[in-house]
Enzyme design. Structure first.
Site, PDB file in Angstrom:
ATOM      1  N   HIS A  98      68.388  60.427  42.949  1.00 48.60           N
ATOM      2  CA  HIS A  98      69.192  61.455  43.625  1.00 48.60           C
ATOM      3  C   HIS A  98      68.604  62.843  43.445  1.00 48.60           C
ATOM      4  O   HIS A  98      67.888  63.126  42.493  1.00 48.60           O
ATOM      5  CB  HIS A  98      70.636  61.447  43.097  1.00 48.60           C
ATOM      6  CG  HIS A  98      70.765  61.842  41.667  1.00 48.60           C
ATOM      7  ND1 HIS A  98      70.417  61.028  40.615  1.00 48.60           N
ATOM      8  CD2 HIS A  98      71.202  62.994  41.093  1.00 48.60           C
ATOM      9  CE1 HIS A  98      70.635  61.642  39.471  1.00 48.60           C
ATOM     10  NE2 HIS A  98      71.108  62.853  39.728  1.00 48.60           N
ATOM     11  N   ASP A 100      70.374  66.536  42.969  1.00 48.79           N
ATOM     12  CA  ASP A 100      71.710  66.888  42.513  1.00 48.79           C
ATOM     13  C   ASP A 100      72.561  67.471  43.641  1.00 48.79           C
ATOM     14  O   ASP A 100      72.108  68.339  44.410  1.00 48.79           O
ATOM     15  CB  ASP A 100      71.629  67.899  41.360  1.00 48.79           C
ATOM     16  CG  ASP A 100      71.268  67.193  40.061  1.00 48.79           C
ATOM     17  OD1 ASP A 100      71.684  66.044  39.868  1.00 48.79           O
ATOM     18  OD2 ASP A 100      70.536  67.794  39.258  1.00 48.79           O
ATOM     19  N   HIS A 258      65.500  62.597  40.939  1.00 47.30           N
ATOM     20  CA  HIS A 258      65.353  62.125  39.569  1.00 47.30           C
ATOM     21  C   HIS A 258      66.262  60.937  39.299  1.00 47.30           C
ATOM     22  O   HIS A 258      67.204  60.665  40.078  1.00 47.30           O
ATOM     23  CB  HIS A 258      65.579  63.249  38.555  1.00 47.30           C
ATOM     24  CG  HIS A 258      66.865  63.980  38.735  1.00 47.30           C
ATOM     25  ND1 HIS A 258      67.066  64.946  39.700  1.00 47.30           N
ATOM     26  CD2 HIS A 258      68.055  63.878  38.078  1.00 47.30           C
ATOM     27  CE1 HIS A 258      68.287  65.405  39.631  1.00 47.30           C
ATOM     28  NE2 HIS A 258      68.926  64.764  38.663  1.00 47.30           N
ATOM     29  N   ARG A 273      73.358  70.668  31.194  1.00 50.45           N
ATOM     30  CA  ARG A 273      72.621  71.021  32.414  1.00 50.45           C
ATOM     31  C   ARG A 273      73.182  72.280  33.055  1.00 50.45           C
ATOM     32  O   ARG A 273      74.377  72.353  33.346  1.00 50.45           O
ATOM     33  CB  ARG A 273      72.717  69.864  33.409  1.00 50.45           C
ATOM     34  CG  ARG A 273      71.879  70.075  34.658  1.00 50.45           C
ATOM     35  CD  ARG A 273      72.078  68.949  35.647  1.00 50.45           C
ATOM     36  NE  ARG A 273      73.362  69.050  36.314  1.00 50.45           N
ATOM     37  CZ  ARG A 273      73.950  68.064  37.012  1.00 50.45           C
ATOM     38  NH1 ARG A 273      73.362  66.893  37.110  1.00 50.45           N
ATOM     39  NH2 ARG A 273      75.107  68.256  37.596  1.00 50.45           N
TER      40      ARG A 273
END
Ligand code: SIN
Length: 282
Positions: A98, A100, A258, A273
């Protein structure tokens, strides 16, 4: 500052820099930004920095955003907690290819992810270069997907396991986003393939040129989408990173995907994150 490429395709390790210093120093930050545009994902080790420094560094790229499902650090808005422990054994979010938050109208431009706790073995993350995934496509496929748009959904992914009322409320708050299947990077001008596991279907596939008999567009479109989504999994486009506490990854979400490998349960893995607000893809 040293920049050591990790593969010919994607990823470089940055050495000799503290991100706490980079948050305050224009030259160091500029050098990191240039390296990010070139290598698409950067890695640093031994970043024993505070959460405030983590946020301050990421803020150099732009405003941060929280996540509607994953919670943030209460004292540091914009610092999303990705904590996997015994309370979350069945969660599967990060182990799918995906970009993000492409369910947003303007998905993040990038993220700064710091490792707090890592399993003794496993828990790596893999990134894939979506410019290569586009460039290497056969010309016939490139022609077929030119001008094509696709729908990206939070309801079908994060919302799928929720009770109906919560799922619908999530969709009302974040209506499906429509993005070009091939996007142009706003800074480098590179073209990148822009479908991932948040992508549910094409918007404008069903044209007279493609459709011969009634519903034949449906399997053809599904096959094409599955083929395009599979491009991120090609090893030649990838770099794989082994985490340690205080390792950091910085990635450009406009041209990479990722996959966080979930091969460590019941060990604990804790990441934080900072997601940086991006532009509408074009
Ligand atoms: C993410 O998918 O944004 C997080 C990746 C990771 O936890 O390694």
């Amino acid at each position: 500052m040293q920049v050591a490429p990790l593969t010919k395709s994607i990823g470089a390790e940055i050495r000799g820099v503290s991100l706490a210093e980079a948050a305050r120093n224009d030259n160091v930050f500029g050098a990191i930004r240039d390296a990010l545009l070139k290598h698409k994902v950067l890695f640093l080790r031994k970043q024993d920095i505070s959460r405030a420094d983590h946020v301050a560094f990421a803020r150099r790229f732009g405003e941060l955003e929280d996540h509607p499902v994953a919670g943030s650090d209460p004292e540091h808005p914009g610092l999303v907690r990705i904590y996997k422990d015994l309370d979350s054994p069945k969660e599967h979010y990060e182990n799918a290819w995906h970009c993000d938050a492409t369910w947003r109208q303007a998905p993040p431009m990038g993220c700064v992810l710091r490792c707090i706790e890592t399993p003794e073995v496993g828990g790596d993350t893999i990134w894939s270069n979506m410019v290569m995934a586009y460039t290497d496509l056969p010309d016939t496929v490139k022609e077929d997907i030119e001008g094509l748009w696709a729908s990206h959904s939070i309801q079908s992914t994060f919302g799928a396991a929720m009770p109906e009322t919560r799922r619908k409320a999530l969709k009302d708050q974040y209506p499906d986003a429509e993005h070009p299947v091939v996007r142009t990077h706003p800074e480098t001008g590179e073209k990148a393939l822009f479908v991932n596991s948040f992508t549910t279907h094409f918007i404008n596939y069903h044209t007279p040129a493609r459709v011969r008999f009634g519903q034949d567009f449906a399997p053809a479109a599904a096959n094409l989408l599955t083929y395009l989504q599979g491009r991120a999994a090609i090893p030649e486009y990838q770099v794989r990173w082994r985490w340690e506490p205080n390792s950091v990854a910085i990635w450009d979400n406009r041209c990479t995907q990722h996959y966080a490998v979930q091969d460590y349960w019941p060990a604990v893995r804790k990441m934080e994150r900072a997601g940086i607000i991006g532009d509408r893809p074009f």
